[in-house]
Design a protein around this motif. Structure first.
Motif, PDB file in Angstrom:
ATOM      1  N   SER A 198      -4.574 -57.880   7.521  1.00  0.00           N
ATOM      2  CA  SER A 198      -4.234 -56.716   8.338  1.00  0.00           C
ATOM      3  C   SER A 198      -2.794 -56.267   8.077  1.00  0.00           C
ATOM      4  N   TYR A 234      -5.148 -48.209  10.033  1.00  0.00           N
ATOM      5  CA  TYR A 234      -5.428 -47.185  11.037  1.00  0.00           C
ATOM      6  C   TYR A 234      -4.787 -47.524  12.385  1.00  0.00           C
ATOM      7  N   THR A 235      -4.774 -48.798  12.734  1.00  0.00           N
ATOM      8  CA  THR A 235      -4.210 -49.176  14.029  1.00  0.00           C
ATOM      9  C   THR A 235      -2.736 -48.807  14.116  1.00  0.00           C
ATOM     10  N   ALA A 272      -2.546 -54.658  15.449  1.00  0.00           N
ATOM     11  CA  ALA A 272      -3.368 -54.673  14.231  1.00  0.00           C
ATOM     12  C   ALA A 272      -3.844 -56.082  13.931  1.00  0.00           C
ATOM     13  N   VAL A 326      -8.624 -51.329   9.008  1.00  0.00           N
ATOM     14  CA  VAL A 326      -8.420 -51.359  10.462  1.00  0.00           C
ATOM     15  C   VAL A 326      -6.944 -51.599  10.775  1.00  0.00           C
ATOM     16  N   ILE A 346      -6.520 -57.153  16.528  1.00  0.00           N
ATOM     17  CA  ILE A 346      -7.826 -56.519  16.330  1.00  0.00           C
ATOM     18  C   ILE A 346      -8.526 -57.081  15.091  1.00  0.00           C
TER      19      ILE A 346
END
Lengths: 336, 242
Positions: free
Chosen positions: A230, A76-77, A96, A73, A99
């Motif tokens: 992240s 991708y962010t 990021a 995630v 999230i």
């Protein structure tokens, strides 16, 4: 516990060794070829993710088998923000982090509020990683299962603002992340949070009886761990330039993250680093060796991981680092 | 003297099995009260209801004028009640010092201050020389002492002791008794203890409450309680001489 060295002495030796290691690592790109550098980057990457996972499992005793979720995630962010809106990763990284932390906290809330612990908690983390993978497989905005790609620049560029550059730049970025994570975790471990987490890990009921709101502190561990992980995703996206849900969210990615700390020593500060180094070097060595012998054995790396894990669990159940630390005469202070 | 802890008619059943039925007791501020009774009488269940592990099915627990039944164990600890566990629950992988520091962090966020508090308490309980050993390697009596040290580090107003003398030699018992007397006298610590070792009970308690089959059958001054026929019959008569 024989002949306990004085903590000060032990700490000083540990710090000396650490500085020597850091100096070597700083000079490394000038000393080695691009292949070794790529292995070094991989080691630092796993050392960092291992350190992040260790906050949750090693310090607080909460087993996550779905840390690929936060890598994916996070990756991708920043990648989506960069590709679609030309937003610098230094800005995207904040989104990021937010999230991933929220996702971690949702998982933590579900588990800790409703008394899901141990193996069931681990299954919950796998479930979240898996359905996120399936979600991304059908997420057209970021290429769905076909993959999502960042434009690769020519080798000569050095654009720190957009993280476009040579492997050397990525090497130093990974090194900085590792060093920062190490210092941060060392500080956490010596602070109240570290003590509370270890208390929860060792005996949650007793921890509660000592006035610790175990729900809150477990949530903190999950939040910090997912936020840190992240950042690894941000690194991953810009280093590899391509993202496939099938790869990045795969459970084997999660397993790779946790092997380092398990083999190096769960709950220790050096364990994740040592474990990442040992595993990556040996696994790459095996792969090279097999290739050099002209053989083609698919999955040899995975088999090798299994064998190493087995040996460590059988002979060094606390990991390599605690034993090594004792041999080096480094006391509990640094080995913890 | 007003009661620091007031337990009013608490009951607890486990799947229909009544562990405690309508138990009431009072612990005055600054007192040492012993809760005694045969095995399985419901003593630890009582403790667990006071300490927040179980919510009573009925009845109330009032501490320092405030209802605390139904609160979580950590909230009850923060309200000023420290406890030990009958089956010790040390943080096995941590040193004795770290164990006690966890408790001390209840009072301060600074590690240095927590360490200072822990040193002081470990010395008080005679664990000073063993503070760097992992808790797992301590002997059972030492682990019991560590439980007490850890609970004390949270600076409770009321300390709940669940059989901390069990397994101690008589001389060790006397040392522990002296420690609790000192804490009671000098620091004004109020103590409620579950104990089988009558030597300790008689030396410490100003009041004794006797629990049998989940009900309180006697309460009062030690010399009266141990002469109570009901108590003698159920509990003291056969094997304990006083």
């Amino acid at each position: 516990m024989s002949a306990p060295a004085s903590p000060l002495f032990a700490d000083r030796r540990a710090i000396g060794l650490l500085l020597a290691l850091l100096a070597l690592l700083l000079a490394l790109p000038a000393l080695v070829n691009s292949y070794i550098l790529s292995v070094a980057i991989l080691i630092l990457y796993f050392a960092y993710t291992g350190q992040a996972w260790n906050v949750m499992m090693g310090f607080c005793g909460q087993l996550s088998l779905g840390h690929s979720l936060y890598v994916g995630v996070g990756a991708y962010t920043v990648a989506a923000l960069f590709v679609h809106y030309q937003i610098s990763p230094w800005v995207g990284v904040w989104l990021a982090v937010v999230i991933c932390t929220l996702m971690g906290l949702v998982i933590g809330f579900l588990a800790f509020r409703f008394g899901i612990g141990g193996t069931y908690f681990a299954l919950l983390t796998i479930a979240f990683a898996e359905f996120t993978r399936i979600g991304f497989d059908h997420f057209d905005w970021v290429g769905s299962s076909g993959g999502f790609f960042l434009k690769v620049e020519s080798h000569g560029t050095l654009d720190l603002l957009n993280l476009r550059g040579s492997p050397t730049m990525f090497y130093y970025l990974a090194l900085a992340m590792c060093a920062a994570a190490f210092v941060f975790c060392a500080w956490l471990l010596k602070s109240r949070a570290g003590y509370y987490w270890q208390a929860i890990r060792e005996n949650e009921e007793a921890a509660q009886a000592l006035g610790i709101n175990t729900f809150r502190w477990k949530m903190l561990a999950v939040g910090i761990s997912s936020a840190m992980t992240s950042l690894a995703g941000v690194f991953f996206a810009f280093y590899y330039n391509n993202l496939f849900p099938e790869q990045i969210f795969n459970i084997s990615r999660s397993i790779e993250i946790i092997l380092g700390p398990i083999i190096g020593g769960i709950g220790t500060l050096f364990g994740p680093i040592l474990g990442a180094a040992v595993l990556t070097i040996l696994a790459d060595g095996i792969t090279e060796l097999v290739a050099a012998m002209g053989l083609e054995i698919p999955g040899v790396k995975q088999v090798f991981y299994g064998v190493v894990l087995l040996l460590v669990v059988m002979f060094l159940p606390h990991g390599i680092w605690p034993t090594l630390a004792r041999k080096l005469g480094l006391g509990q202070g640094s080995g913890k | 003297m007003s009661a620091l802890l007031e337990v009013r008619g608490i009951s607890k059943a486990f799947r229909g099995l009544k562990a405690v039925t309508g138990a009431s007791l009072e612990v005055p501020q600054g007192a040492i009260v012993a809760l005694i009774g045969p095995n399985g009488a419901g003593k630890t269940t009582c403790f667990n209801m006071i300490a927040g592990v179980f919510k009573p099915d009925s009845g109330e627990v009032v501490f320092a004028g405030r209802r605390i039944d139904g609160l979580r164990p950590d909230q009850i600890c923060n309200a000023g009640i420290g406890r030990t566990f009958q089956i010790v629950k040390p943080f096995a992988g941590l040193s004795g010092l770290d164990n006690v520091m966890v408790g001390a962090f209840n009072r301060t966020v600074h590690a240095a201050e927590a360490r200072r508090i822990a040193f002081e308490i470990l010395d008080k309980l005679g664990l000073g020389p063993k503070r760097d050993l992992p808790a797992a390697s301590l002997t059972l009596p030492d682990r019991k002492r560590l439980e007490v040290a850890r609970a004390l580090a949270t600076r409770p107003r009321l300390l709940l002791l669940d059989e901390v003398m069990a397994g101690l030699r008589p001389t060790e018992t006397d040392v522990m008794v002296e420690v609790f007397r000192e804490l009671n006298r000098r620091d004004g610590l109020t103590i409620l203890l579950i104990e089988h070792v009558m030597r300790a009970v008689m030396a410490l308690a100003q009041n004794i409450v006797v629990l049998h089959h989940g009900e309180i059958i006697a309460a009062g001054a030690p010399q009266d309680v141990v002469r109570d026929p009901a108590v003698l019959e159920c509990y003291l008569g056969e094997e304990t001489e006083v």
